[in-house]
Design an enzyme around this catalytic site. Structure first.
Site, PDB file in Angstrom:
ATOM      1  N   GLU A   1       0.885  -1.175   0.000  1.00 45.14           N
ATOM      2  CA  GLU A   1       0.000   0.000   0.000  1.00 45.14           C
ATOM      3  C   GLU A   1       0.914   1.214   0.000  1.00 45.14           C
ATOM      4  OE1 GLU A   1      -3.286  -0.066  -0.150  1.00 45.14           O
ATOM      5  OE2 GLU A   1      -3.610  -2.210   0.096  1.00 45.14           O
TER       6      GLU A   1
ATOM      7  N   CYS B   1      -2.097   9.637   2.370  1.00 45.61           N
ATOM      8  CA  CYS B   1      -1.650   8.983   1.138  1.00 45.61           C
ATOM      9  C   CYS B   1      -2.570   9.294  -0.032  1.00 45.61           C
ATOM     10  CB  CYS B   1      -1.551   7.484   1.334  1.00 45.61           C
ATOM     11  SG  CYS B   1      -3.092   6.747   1.871  1.00 45.61           S
TER      12      CYS B   1
HETATM   13  P1  NAD Z   1       8.079   4.753   5.166  1.00 47.74           P
HETATM   14  O1  NAD Z   1       8.121   3.931   3.941  1.00 47.74           O
HETATM   15  O2  NAD Z   1       9.220   5.647   5.460  1.00 47.74           O
HETATM   16  O3  NAD Z   1       7.890   3.829   6.461  1.00 47.74           O
HETATM   17  C1  NAD Z   1       6.869   2.879   6.608  1.00 47.74           C
HETATM   18  C2  NAD Z   1       7.304   1.761   7.528  1.00 47.74           C
HETATM   19  O4  NAD Z   1       8.402   1.083   6.953  1.00 47.74           O
HETATM   20  C3  NAD Z   1       7.741   2.179   8.927  1.00 47.74           C
HETATM   21  O5  NAD Z   1       7.152   1.334   9.898  1.00 47.74           O
HETATM   22  C4  NAD Z   1       9.239   1.985   8.897  1.00 47.74           C
HETATM   23  O6  NAD Z   1       9.753   1.592  10.148  1.00 47.74           O
HETATM   24  C5  NAD Z   1       9.389   0.838   7.924  1.00 47.74           C
HETATM   25  N1  NAD Z   1      10.708   0.814   7.273  1.00 47.74           N
HETATM   26  C6  NAD Z   1      11.565   1.833   7.059  1.00 47.74           C
HETATM   27  N2  NAD Z   1      12.689   1.389   6.442  1.00 47.74           N
HETATM   28  C7  NAD Z   1      12.525   0.062   6.256  1.00 47.74           C
HETATM   29  C8  NAD Z   1      13.330  -0.960   5.680  1.00 47.74           C
HETATM   30  N3  NAD Z   1      14.533  -0.702   5.162  1.00 47.74           N
HETATM   31  N4  NAD Z   1      12.850  -2.226   5.664  1.00 47.74           N
HETATM   32  C9  NAD Z   1      11.634  -2.513   6.169  1.00 47.74           C
HETATM   33  N5  NAD Z   1      10.825  -1.582   6.714  1.00 47.74           N
HETATM   34  C10 NAD Z   1      11.264  -0.307   6.772  1.00 47.74           C
HETATM   35  O7  NAD Z   1       6.715   5.559   5.041  1.00 47.74           O
HETATM   36  P2  NAD Z   1       6.165   6.704   5.989  1.00 47.74           P
HETATM   37  O8  NAD Z   1       6.992   7.934   5.809  1.00 47.74           O
HETATM   38  O9  NAD Z   1       5.942   6.187   7.355  1.00 47.74           O
HETATM   39  O10 NAD Z   1       4.720   6.935   5.330  1.00 47.74           O
HETATM   40  C11 NAD Z   1       4.490   7.822   4.292  1.00 47.74           C
HETATM   41  C12 NAD Z   1       4.337   7.105   2.973  1.00 47.74           C
HETATM   42  O11 NAD Z   1       3.376   6.082   3.092  1.00 47.74           O
HETATM   43  C13 NAD Z   1       3.818   8.005   1.864  1.00 47.74           C
HETATM   44  O12 NAD Z   1       4.487   7.706   0.666  1.00 47.74           O
HETATM   45  C14 NAD Z   1       2.338   7.630   1.751  1.00 47.74           C
HETATM   46  O13 NAD Z   1       1.754   7.897   0.522  1.00 47.74           O
HETATM   47  C15 NAD Z   1       2.391   6.191   2.065  1.00 47.74           C
HETATM   48  N6  NAD Z   1       1.104   5.737   2.582  1.00 47.74           N
HETATM   49  C16 NAD Z   1       0.357   4.877   1.845  1.00 47.74           C
HETATM   50  C17 NAD Z   1      -0.878   4.471   2.316  1.00 47.74           C
HETATM   51  C18 NAD Z   1      -1.733   3.509   1.567  1.00 47.74           C
HETATM   52  O14 NAD Z   1      -2.673   2.986   2.156  1.00 47.74           O
HETATM   53  N7  NAD Z   1      -1.468   3.229   0.310  1.00 47.74           N
HETATM   54  C19 NAD Z   1      -1.340   4.938   3.537  1.00 47.74           C
HETATM   55  C20 NAD Z   1      -0.540   5.821   4.253  1.00 47.74           C
HETATM   56  C21 NAD Z   1       0.692   6.201   3.777  1.00 47.74           C
END
Ligand code: NAD
Length: 469
Positions: A212, A246
């Site tokens: 997502e 998002c």
């Molecule tokens: P992010 O990708 O930075 O982090 C998300 C999660 O991934 C966190 O729990 C983090 O700890 C984990 N993570 C970070 N590095 C990792 C790695 N190397 N390996 C595994 N896991 C890792 O995203 P964010 O900044 O928390 O959220 C914002 C983004 O999420 C935006 O791009 C937004 O559009 C998207 N988003 C999508 C939806 C959806 O339903 N499609 C909903 C909300 C947010």
């Protein structure tokens, strides 16, 4: 890999193997106690999220997190018994009187990695689907919302044993370890970049993933749209959670003759919603200094490349910076080389792109990465159908923004760079189930006519089968 996460995983697997297909009563009990715990701790969740953000309007937490969760739980309570049932499937003539069916069964241990922007909703909504489908679950919430993540661990730890639901708190190191576990399914919500890394980690175990992700969700405003209604709805969707959504409308495509009037109306609307931004409890802060600086950088870059900026309100800039609050800023005279037109904005900045006809707008969208959401405002049904037929996005809201996401009766998910797979409602149940195809042979089967050694009997049978296929 530390023993802890792996040993939690192994314990959950062993517990699952001991009871590989829990009945509806125990799934119902899980969903009910989850709903009650979210209700009991609503005020604690509002407070924790607000403290993590700097400020998050309590009403926004209710509207976009706890209410969505309760809606998901009551929908699951009502419909899961039907989804769990063996599904009838047709059987082609040449295989009769044998018969087909599809048997849904739990997958085992599900991993959920969630982001910070709706830190409760995006951890719990997948959990609802996973528990309804009869699985064990491990959750890794975001390190950007440490208070909420710890609270989630405490609250879920009280109602579930570690072999049922386990919350792993921590930073990127924990996230990496987490995503290397051989889950039976992994649902990741977050950025496209990290999604790529998670998909690669999961691929090592051939763990199926639902991703997502994010992206730039366009809003097309047609000449036939009611301007006042469109402005109010777009402003509301853009400013909810200060744009850190998002499915927030990322940018607007509209005919150039209307851009000035639209921009002025957006600013007025924002000022009506939030007469002051500094110190206003209704207005959410940007989650972290790094994101605040990134958003300021997008504005600077756009201005340097010739964009016009209009900002709502007349708040004290220093005070705003201290509170990490950014008022709505409408950006016009945009060009594709501006960073604001290239990366997902994730904040209260709204660039407008001049696009004279619907074909121009669709062309603009088609040439870019497939977005998570697309919005169209207008009354012209023919154009509405054209938009639906000729654009590809995860989901669509028509004459509003974001509302498609909280409908439990339609799938929610992205496409291409905005994600893969879907959940919510029955799609969530199916995502976290194995839909097992079962063929039952009849004792009247003529199959033995096809056994070797091959001869005239076989040929007769094959000819008969060819005729009825
Ligand atoms: P992010 O990708 O930075 O982090 C998300 C999660 O991934 C966190 O729990 C983090 O700890 C984990 N993570 C970070 N590095 C990792 C790695 N190397 N390996 C595994 N896991 C890792 O995203 P964010 O900044 O928390 O959220 C914002 C983004 O999420 C935006 O791009 C937004 O559009 C998207 N988003 C999508 C939806 C959806 O339903 N499609 C909903 C909300 C947010």
């Amino acid at each position: 890999m530390s023993m802890t996460l792996n040993s939690v995983f192994q314990t959950q697997r062993a517990a699952f193997n001991a009871e590989p297909n829990s009945d509806w009563n125990s799934r119902k009990a899980n969903l009910k106690k989850l709903g009650e715990a979210i209700k009991t701790h609503e005020a604690d969740f509002q407070k924790a999220i607000s403290e993590d953000f700097g400020n998050r309007a309590y009403e926004e937490t209710t509207l976009a997190e706890t209410m969505v969760i309760q809606g998901g739980i009551s929908h699951a309570l009502k419909h899961t018994p039907k989804w769990m049932r063996t599904r009838r499937a047709p059987t082609a003539m040449q295989f009769k009187p044998g018969s087909n069916k599809v048997v849904p069964q739990p997958l085992g241990v599900i991993g959920i990695i969630s982001p910070w922007n709706y830190p409760l909703q995006l951890a719990i909504m997948p959990l609802i689907g996973a528990l309804g489908a009869g699985n064990r679950v491990m959750i890794k919430p975001s390190e950007y919302t440490p208070k909420l993540s710890q609270l989630l661990k405490d609250v879920l730890g009280k109602i579930f044993s570690d072999d049922e639901v386990y919350v792993a708190v921590g930073g990127v190191d924990v996230a990496q370890e987490f995503s290397s576990l051989p889950f039976d399914h992994l649902l990741f919500t977050g950025s496209t970049n990290v999604g790529r890394i998670v998909a690669q980690a999961a691929a090592k175990n051939l763990t199926p993933v639902t991703l997502e992700l994010g992206g730039k969700s366009p809003t097309i405003i047609d000449e036939s749209a009611d301007m006042a209604t469109s402005v109010a709805r777009i402003a509301n969707g853009k400013l909810l959670n200060a744009g850190q959504t998002c499915v927030a409308p990322d940018y607007v495509l509209m005919p150039s003759a209307k851009i000035d009037a639209f921009s002025e109306a957006m600013i007025k609307q924002a000022e009506t919603f939030y007469p002051k931004v500094a110190g206003n409890d209704d207005y959410t802060s940007i989650v972290a200094d790094s994101h605040y600086a990134r958003l300021q950088g997008l504005l600077e870059d756009a201005e340097n490349k010739g964009a016009t900026l209009r900002t709502a309100g007349d708040d004290d800039k220093q005070q705003l910076a201290k509170e990490r609050r950014i008022p709505l800023t409408v950006v016009t005279n945009t060009t594709p080389d501006m960073k604001i037109m290239q990366e997902e904005i994730f904040g209260p900045l709204l660039p407008v792109v001049a696009s004279e006809t619907l074909d121009d707008a669709l062309d603009y969208v088609q040439k870019r990465e497939r977005p998570l959401a697309l919005y169209w405002f207008g009354k012209d049904k023919k154009k509405e159908n054209k938009v639906l037929n000729e654009s590809i996005s995860g989901g669509v809201s028509i004459n509003d923004v974001a509302w498609h996401v909280i409908q439990e009766d339609i799938p929610f998910g992205g496409v291409g760079p905005s994600g893969m797979g879907a959940y919510h409602g029955e799609d969530g149940f199916n995502t976290f189930s194995h839909l097992k195809g079962v063929f039952t042979q009849s004792r009247f089967s003529q199959g033995k006519q096809l056994h070797p050694p091959y001869g005239p009997k076989t040929h007769k049978m094959l000819n008969l089968m060819k005729k009825i296929i």
